[in-house]
Each structure stands twice: as C-alpha cells, then as structure tokens.
Scaffold this active site. Structure first.
Site, PDB file in Angstrom:
ATOM      1  N   ASN A   1     -88.990   7.352-115.579  1.00  0.00           N
ATOM      2  CA  ASN A   1     -90.386   7.788-115.607  1.00  0.00           C
ATOM      3  C   ASN A   1     -90.596   8.790-114.472  1.00  0.00           C
ATOM      4  OD1 ASN A   1     -93.162   7.891-114.894  1.00  0.00           O
ATOM      5  ND2 ASN A   1     -93.526   6.102-116.160  1.00  0.00           N
TER       6      ASN A   1
ATOM      7  N   ARG B   1    -104.069  13.075-113.730  1.00  0.00           N
ATOM      8  CA  ARG B   1    -103.858  12.959-112.288  1.00  0.00           C
ATOM      9  C   ARG B   1    -102.432  13.314-111.863  1.00  0.00           C
ATOM     10  NH1 ARG B   1    -103.926   6.461-111.468  1.00  0.00           N
ATOM     11  NH2 ARG B   1    -105.980   6.681-112.382  1.00  0.00           N
ATOM     12  N   HIS B   2    -101.476  13.200-112.773  1.00  0.00           N
ATOM     13  CA  HIS B   2    -100.117  13.605-112.381  1.00  0.00           C
ATOM     14  C   HIS B   2     -99.517  14.563-113.422  1.00  0.00           C
ATOM     15  CE1 HIS B   2     -99.273  10.021-114.749  1.00  0.00           C
ATOM     16  NE2 HIS B   2     -99.478   9.173-113.748  1.00  0.00           N
TER      17      HIS B   2
ATOM     18  N   ARG C   1    -102.119  11.183-118.593  1.00  0.00           N
ATOM     19  CA  ARG C   1    -103.338  10.366-118.485  1.00  0.00           C
ATOM     20  C   ARG C   1    -104.567  11.201-118.812  1.00  0.00           C
ATOM     21  NH1 ARG C   1    -102.513   5.425-115.213  1.00  0.00           N
ATOM     22  NH2 ARG C   1    -104.758   5.275-115.368  1.00  0.00           N
TER      23      ARG C   1
ATOM     24  N   GLU D   1     -95.746   8.362-122.970  1.00  0.00           N
ATOM     25  CA  GLU D   1     -96.648   7.233-122.704  1.00  0.00           C
ATOM     26  C   GLU D   1     -98.079   7.733-122.776  1.00  0.00           C
ATOM     27  OE1 GLU D   1     -94.896   5.176-119.079  1.00  0.00           O
ATOM     28  OE2 GLU D   1     -97.020   4.680-119.032  1.00  0.00           O
TER      29      GLU D   1
ATOM     30  N   THR E   1    -101.860   2.418-111.167  1.00  0.00           N
ATOM     31  CA  THR E   1    -100.850   2.591-112.213  1.00  0.00           C
ATOM     32  C   THR E   1    -101.237   1.648-113.351  1.00  0.00           C
ATOM     33  OG1 THR E   1     -98.480   2.417-112.720  1.00  0.00           O
ATOM     34  CG2 THR E   1     -99.334   0.897-111.064  1.00  0.00           C
ATOM     35  N   THR E   2    -100.517   1.716-114.473  1.00  0.00           N
ATOM     36  CA  THR E   2    -100.881   0.878-115.625  1.00  0.00           C
ATOM     37  C   THR E   2    -100.828  -0.593-115.213  1.00  0.00           C
ATOM     38  OG1 THR E   2     -99.726   2.536-116.912  1.00  0.00           O
ATOM     39  CG2 THR E   2    -100.449   0.570-118.078  1.00  0.00           C
TER      40      THR E   2
ATOM     41  N   HIS F   1     -91.746  -1.563-115.490  1.00  0.00           N
ATOM     42  CA  HIS F   1     -92.811  -1.623-114.486  1.00  0.00           C
ATOM     43  C   HIS F   1     -92.374  -2.498-113.316  1.00  0.00           C
ATOM     44  CE1 HIS F   1     -96.747  -1.066-112.803  1.00  0.00           C
ATOM     45  NE2 HIS F   1     -97.054  -0.306-113.840  1.00  0.00           N
ATOM     46  N   GLY F   2     -92.344  -1.875-112.147  1.00  0.00           N
ATOM     47  CA  GLY F   2     -92.047  -2.622-110.927  1.00  0.00           C
ATOM     48  C   GLY F   2     -90.593  -3.039-110.779  1.00  0.00           C
TER      49      GLY F   2
ATOM     50  N   HIS G   1     -96.244  10.021-118.677  1.00  0.00           N
ATOM     51  CA  HIS G   1     -97.556   9.512-119.094  1.00  0.00           C
ATOM     52  C   HIS G   1     -98.600  10.596-118.839  1.00  0.00           C
ATOM     53  CE1 HIS G   1    -100.698   6.011-118.506  1.00  0.00           C
ATOM     54  NE2 HIS G   1    -101.089   6.902-119.395  1.00  0.00           N
TER      55      HIS G   1
ATOM     56  N   GLY H   1     -89.528   4.058-112.814  1.00  0.00           N
ATOM     57  CA  GLY H   1     -90.040   5.277-112.193  1.00  0.00           C
ATOM     58  C   GLY H   1     -90.084   5.192-110.688  1.00  0.00           C
ATOM     59  N   HIS H   2     -91.051   4.427-110.185  1.00  0.00           N
ATOM     60  CA  HIS H   2     -91.355   4.464-108.756  1.00  0.00           C
ATOM     61  C   HIS H   2     -90.129   4.236-107.869  1.00  0.00           C
ATOM     62  CE1 HIS H   2     -94.100   4.320-105.358  1.00  0.00           C
ATOM     63  NE2 HIS H   2     -93.276   3.416-104.873  1.00  0.00           N
TER      64      HIS H   2
ATOM     65  N   ASP I   1     -93.411  10.519-113.755  1.00  0.00           N
ATOM     66  CA  ASP I   1     -94.807  10.736-113.338  1.00  0.00           C
ATOM     67  C   ASP I   1     -94.939  10.925-111.830  1.00  0.00           C
ATOM     68  OD1 ASP I   1     -95.357  10.165-115.952  1.00  0.00           O
ATOM     69  OD2 ASP I   1     -96.258   8.201-115.561  1.00  0.00           O
ATOM     70  N   HIS I   2     -94.137  10.161-111.098  1.00  0.00           N
ATOM     71  CA  HIS I   2     -94.286  10.146-109.641  1.00  0.00           C
ATOM     72  C   HIS I   2     -93.874  11.474-109.007  1.00  0.00           C
ATOM     73  CE1 HIS I   2     -94.998   5.937-110.272  1.00  0.00           C
ATOM     74  NE2 HIS I   2     -93.940   5.943-111.055  1.00  0.00           N
TER      75      HIS I   2
ATOM     76  N   ARG J   1    -100.329  18.521-103.546  1.00  0.00           N
ATOM     77  CA  ARG J   1    -100.391  19.809-102.855  1.00  0.00           C
ATOM     78  C   ARG J   1    -100.880  20.952-103.757  1.00  0.00           C
ATOM     79  NH1 ARG J   1     -97.982  22.731 -98.471  1.00  0.00           N
ATOM     80  NH2 ARG J   1     -98.134  20.768 -97.337  1.00  0.00           N
TER      81      ARG J   1
ATOM     82  N   GLU K   1     -92.561  -2.783-125.277  1.00  0.00           N
ATOM     83  CA  GLU K   1     -92.060  -2.680-123.907  1.00  0.00           C
ATOM     84  C   GLU K   1     -92.716  -3.815-123.146  1.00  0.00           C
ATOM     85  OE1 GLU K   1     -91.982   1.144-121.938  1.00  0.00           O
ATOM     86  OE2 GLU K   1     -92.177   0.184-119.974  1.00  0.00           O
TER      87      GLU K   1
HETATM   88  N1  PXP Z   1     -93.408   1.533-118.273  1.00  0.00           N
HETATM   89  C1  PXP Z   1     -94.731   1.791-118.371  1.00  0.00           C
HETATM   90  C2  PXP Z   1     -95.384   1.575-119.690  1.00  0.00           C
HETATM   91  C3  PXP Z   1     -95.464   2.286-117.275  1.00  0.00           C
HETATM   92  O1  PXP Z   1     -96.778   2.527-117.392  1.00  0.00           O
HETATM   93  C4  PXP Z   1     -94.779   2.524-116.058  1.00  0.00           C
HETATM   94  C5  PXP Z   1     -95.521   3.081-114.877  1.00  0.00           C
HETATM   95  O2  PXP Z   1     -95.990   4.336-115.118  1.00  0.00           O
HETATM   96  C6  PXP Z   1     -93.410   2.251-116.009  1.00  0.00           C
HETATM   97  C7  PXP Z   1     -92.752   1.737-117.111  1.00  0.00           C
HETATM   98  C8  PXP Z   1     -92.611   2.493-114.754  1.00  0.00           C
HETATM   99  O3  PXP Z   1     -93.064   1.650-113.745  1.00  0.00           O
HETATM  100  P1  PXP Z   1     -92.549   1.862-112.266  1.00  0.00           P
HETATM  101  O4  PXP Z   1     -93.021   3.197-111.812  1.00  0.00           O
HETATM  102  O5  PXP Z   1     -93.165   0.729-111.519  1.00  0.00           O
HETATM  103  O6  PXP Z   1     -91.044   1.795-112.304  1.00  0.00           O
END
Ligand code: PXP
Length: 246
Positions: A7, A53-54, A49, A74, A104-105, A196-197, A47, A218-219, A9-10, A18, A155
């Site tokens: 992911n 925002r990103h 949104r 997403e 975040t979601t 996620h996480g 994603h 992602g993160h 997005d970050h 910036r 998911e």
């Molecule tokens: N899957 C979904 C559906 C998400 O919304 C996100 C966060 O944007 C992720 C996976 C990835 O999560 P993380 O950034 O915590 O790894």
C-alpha cells in the site's frame, strides 16, 4: 506462496505534506510502486479517498498506466468512486468504509447492514471485469454477508490483531477470530486476503491463519524504508555537495 500487496498511500501522504495543490513533488508514489514491483511485490494498493488527502486522481491513472503487477484500488462505495473505477479498470477493487475524521481506515465494512447496495456495486464492477474484495472485520456474520453479496475476496481487517499483539490473551482472541473467519470464507468459496497494522514483529504469528492469499501492507514497509534508506540518501547528498568549488 503468500503474496504481498504494498500500500503506497503513505508515500503520497509525505508528498502532500509539502506539495499539496501542486502538480508534482517528492516522494513520487508511482516511482515507489515501481520500486516495490522490482523488489518482488505482487501488487500495488492505493486508496483514493473522498478528501484526496494522500493519493490524487492523477496518481491512480499513472499507476494504471505504469505498473505491471495487479492494481488493487481501495475505495469507498460511493457513486463517484464506482464511476472512477469503471473507467480506471484496476484488476481488483477493495471496498472499504471511509470516515472523514479517521487517521486511517478504522473498522471493516458493514456488509451485513449494506447487503443490497454492496451487491449492486459488486455487480457493476464485476460486469466491467473488475474483481471485488470487501474489507471486513473478522466476524462470521460479515463473512456470510460477503458471500451473499457475491464478493470474490474478503480482506480480513488485522488492525485489532496488530493493536492487541503485545497482550497475550487478547492476541489469541483476535487470532481465533481471524482463523474462524478465514476458514468460513474458504468454505464459502471466497478468497482470503488480510491487512492493516501488519509489521515484521506480528507477521509470523499471523501464519496460524489458514487459506491466506495476499497480505496488504503499507505503513510498516514505508516507515522501514525511511530507516533502511536514510544512510543512502545522506550519502547521495554529500556526494553532490562535493562539487562545491571551494
Ligand atoms: N488494507 C486496507 C483495506 C487498508 O485500508 C490499509 C490502510 O490503508 C491497509 C491494508 C494497510 O494498512 P497498514 O498501512 O497499516 O499496513
């Protein structure tokens, strides 16, 4: 083999901090996506949104035009996003809930409560050749509803598992929920992804969950890239500074 969707997005979050409102800026999420692919990622997740925002609209189009693996788009289940997806044609759409104030979601989709509207969107996307995944909490009723909706994938939201990872009992409870939900989805013929996480610490314990096809992360990956890439970035800058005529 368990697949990895990164992911990105970050990366866009950092750019927007910036360069919001500008046509370009660094870091470039498309460049990041191509690096992820070259490093072996099986897919790219982004994603778009409602508040932009990103990830921006142009990012989605450029990703579609440039990546060679699977694009996992997403998005919230809104008319604006469905129309966007129908023209973008990603390989797969992951429908997620979206709340303006969340960082975040936060939770999974309420598939049980939105059976009809999600079925209609799933059908429209499938008719355009786009597979559909539903981002749901690991809950048997949500899995059952996802099957009724006709989703090709769920998911499973691993956010609570990640949060509780350092508390032994709660971690076991979350793992059981994930295991049961994954088994049920598999029985119903739905492909199981999770995300996620997730990070390098909590990943191996998650392997107790059967039938997983793909993890979306992602993160943790983007954060880690700052740490492991920082020395290279400093070396590059110092190398350029050597050209100063003094
Ligand atoms: N899957 C979904 C559906 C998400 O919304 C996100 C966060 O944007 C992720 C996976 C990835 O999560 P993380 O950034 O915590 O790894």
């Amino acid at each position: 083999m368990l697949k990895l969707g990164v992911n990105i997005d970050h990366v866009a979050t950092l750019r927007q901090a910036r360069y919001a409102g500008r046509e370009r800026g660094e870091p470039d999420p498309i460049e990041a996506a191509l690096i992820c692919e070259a490093a072996g990622a099986h897919g790219i997740t982004a994603h778009l949104r409602e508040d932009r925002r990103h990830i921006q609209d142009r990012d989605m189009q450029k990703l579609r035009d440039s990546i060679k693996t699977r694009l996992n788009f997403e998005m919230a289940n809104t008319e604006e996003m469905i129309l966007f997806a129908l023209q973008l044609k990603p390989e797969i759409v992951c429908l997620v809930p979206e709340h303006r104030r969340e960082v975040t979601t936060e939770g999974g989709l309420d598939a049980v409560g939105q059976l009809t509207i999600l079925t209609t969107s799933r059908q429209r996307l499938n008719d355009a050749g786009i597979e559909v995944s539903l981002f749901i909490d690991p809950d048997l009723a949500q899995v059952q509803a996802s099957s009724q909706i006709g989703a090709q994938f769920v998911e499973l939201h691993t956010g609570a598992y990640g949060e509780q990872f350092h508390r032994k009992k709660e971690r076991q409870d979350e793992l059981h929920r994930l295991v049961d939900s994954s088994r049920k989805a598999h029985e119903l013929g739905i492909g199981v992804n999770a995300g996620h996480g997730l990070n390098t610490q909590n990943l191996s314990e998650l392997f107790r969950v059967p039938h997983l096809i793909e993890l979306n992360i992602g993160h943790s990956i983007i954060s880690r890239s700052v740490t492991v890439g920082l020395a290279t970035a400093v070396h590059e800058m110092l190398h350029l500074m050597r050209n100063y005529p003094a």
